[in-house]
Design a protein around this motif. Structure first.
Motif, PDB file in Angstrom:
ATOM      1  N   SER A  10       0.877  -1.353  -0.265  1.00 25.98           N
ATOM      2  CA  SER A  10      -0.109   0.126   0.024  1.00 25.98           C
ATOM      3  C   SER A  10       0.888   1.387  -0.153  1.00 25.98           C
ATOM      4  O   SER A  10       1.769   1.357   0.519  1.00 25.98           O
ATOM      5  N   PRO A  11       0.597   2.221  -0.885  1.00 26.36           N
ATOM      6  CA  PRO A  11       1.224   3.707  -0.685  1.00 26.36           C
ATOM      7  C   PRO A  11       1.076   4.160   0.626  1.00 26.36           C
ATOM      8  O   PRO A  11       1.932   5.147   1.224  1.00 26.36           O
ATOM      9  N   GLU A  15       2.040   4.495   9.716  1.00 24.82           N
ATOM     10  CA  GLU A  15       1.892   5.927  10.386  1.00 24.82           C
ATOM     11  C   GLU A  15       0.492   6.608   9.879  1.00 24.82           C
ATOM     12  O   GLU A  15       0.003   7.368  10.767  1.00 24.82           O
ATOM     13  N   ASP A  16       0.147   6.554   8.630  1.00 23.61           N
ATOM     14  CA  ASP A  16      -1.041   7.237   7.964  1.00 23.61           C
ATOM     15  C   ASP A  16      -2.204   6.750   8.607  1.00 23.61           C
ATOM     16  O   ASP A  16      -3.236   7.447   9.057  1.00 23.61           O
ATOM     17  N   TRP A  17      -2.143   5.349   9.059  1.00 20.87           N
ATOM     18  CA  TRP A  17      -3.490   4.746   9.502  1.00 20.87           C
ATOM     19  C   TRP A  17      -3.543   5.130  10.977  1.00 20.87           C
ATOM     20  O   TRP A  17      -4.717   5.303  11.534  1.00 20.87           O
ATOM     21  N   ARG A  40     -12.284   4.869   4.462  1.00 19.73           N
ATOM     22  CA  ARG A  40     -13.068   5.921   3.698  1.00 19.73           C
ATOM     23  C   ARG A  40     -12.416   7.314   3.826  1.00 19.73           C
ATOM     24  O   ARG A  40     -12.268   8.095   2.960  1.00 19.73           O
ATOM     25  N   ASN A  41     -12.081   7.565   5.176  1.00 20.52           N
ATOM     26  CA  ASN A  41     -11.337   8.894   5.295  1.00 20.52           C
ATOM     27  C   ASN A  41     -10.090   8.940   4.615  1.00 20.52           C
ATOM     28  O   ASN A  41      -9.681  10.195   4.328  1.00 20.52           O
ATOM     29  N   LEU A  42      -9.377   7.994   4.446  1.00 20.33           N
ATOM     30  CA  LEU A  42      -8.116   8.083   3.778  1.00 20.33           C
ATOM     31  C   LEU A  42      -8.427   7.956   2.383  1.00 20.33           C
ATOM     32  O   LEU A  42      -7.204   7.911   1.561  1.00 20.33           O
ATOM     33  N   TRP A  51      -2.487  -4.801   4.910  1.00 24.72           N
ATOM     34  CA  TRP A  51      -1.260  -4.828   4.509  1.00 24.72           C
ATOM     35  C   TRP A  51      -0.245  -4.677   5.677  1.00 24.72           C
ATOM     36  O   TRP A  51       0.949  -5.053   6.023  1.00 24.72           O
ATOM     37  N   HIS A  52      -0.836  -3.786   6.631  1.00 22.01           N
ATOM     38  CA  HIS A  52       0.017  -3.217   7.714  1.00 22.01           C
ATOM     39  C   HIS A  52      -0.354  -3.520   9.136  1.00 22.01           C
ATOM     40  O   HIS A  52       0.373  -3.624   9.947  1.00 22.01           O
TER      41      HIS A  52
END
Length: 195
Positions: A10-11, A15-17, A40-42, A51-52
């Motif tokens: 995944s790009p 940390e993004d999640w 949905r928000n991302l 994936w993470h």
């Protein structure tokens, strides 16, 4: 013979999640920290999440670890400031009065009321914060027992301040106002008792 297609990572990074989860927690509570909502928000798929992370519980556990790590690191940095007690106190108050931090703290305390494991971890960080307040009070001359008692009062005021700032839209004070509120209280507490 055909070769299997390679799975692309995944790009989005973990940390993004985690940041999206903290944002969701702060705004709407832990019950809304759900894979579907975060995806949905991302603008991502649920597969990107998996994936993470193993599952939602894995995400929640990593959120708590991140929060604990950041709080401990901040407390250690605050303790090592070369300035005097007044500057360390102002540094602490600035963190308590930060509106984004207040929302996160209120959400974490609400979460801790639903989950004993979270409650014990929040309590451990709270003890470290109180120890930081005690050290400031000891530095300005409080006795050990007085520093303990007044650190409890100061921390309760900070908690109330953070709570009120998250639920009362008309209560929008800044850091200076919290400092101005607490400073006379601390000064009065440190004055010798007149008999």
């Amino acid at each position: 013979m055909a070769t299997a297609a390679r799975i692309r990572p995944s790009p989005l990074q973990p940390e993004d999640w985690i940041q999206a989860a903290f944002s969701q927690l702060s705004l709407h509570g832990v019950e809304t920290v759900r894979v579907e909502i975060l995806a949905r928000n991302l603008g991502a798929t649920k597969g990107s999440f998996y994936w993470h992370f193993k599952d939602r519980e894995d995400l929640l556990a990593r959120m708590l670890m991140r929060w604990e790590y950041e709080e401990v690191r901040w407390l250690e940095e605050a303790a090592s400031l070369p300035s005097g007690a007044a500057a360390r106190w102002a540094h602490f108050i600035a963190r308590c009065a930060d509106p984004g931090r207040a929302r996160l703290e209120a959400a974490l305390y609400a979460w801790s009321r639903q989950d004993d494991r979270v409650a014990s971890r929040v309590a451990a960080i709270e003890r470290k914060r109180r120890a930081r307040i005690v050290s400031v009070f000891r530095h300005v001359g409080f006795t050990p027992s007085a520093a303990e008692k007044w650190s409890e009062v100061a921390w309760l005021v900070c908690l109330g301040w953070m709570d009120k700032s998250t639920r009362d839209p008309e209560f929008r004070p800044d850091r200076r106002e919290l400092e101005e509120f607490l400073s006379p209280l601390i000064l009065a507490a440190s004055a010798p008792v007149q008999r």
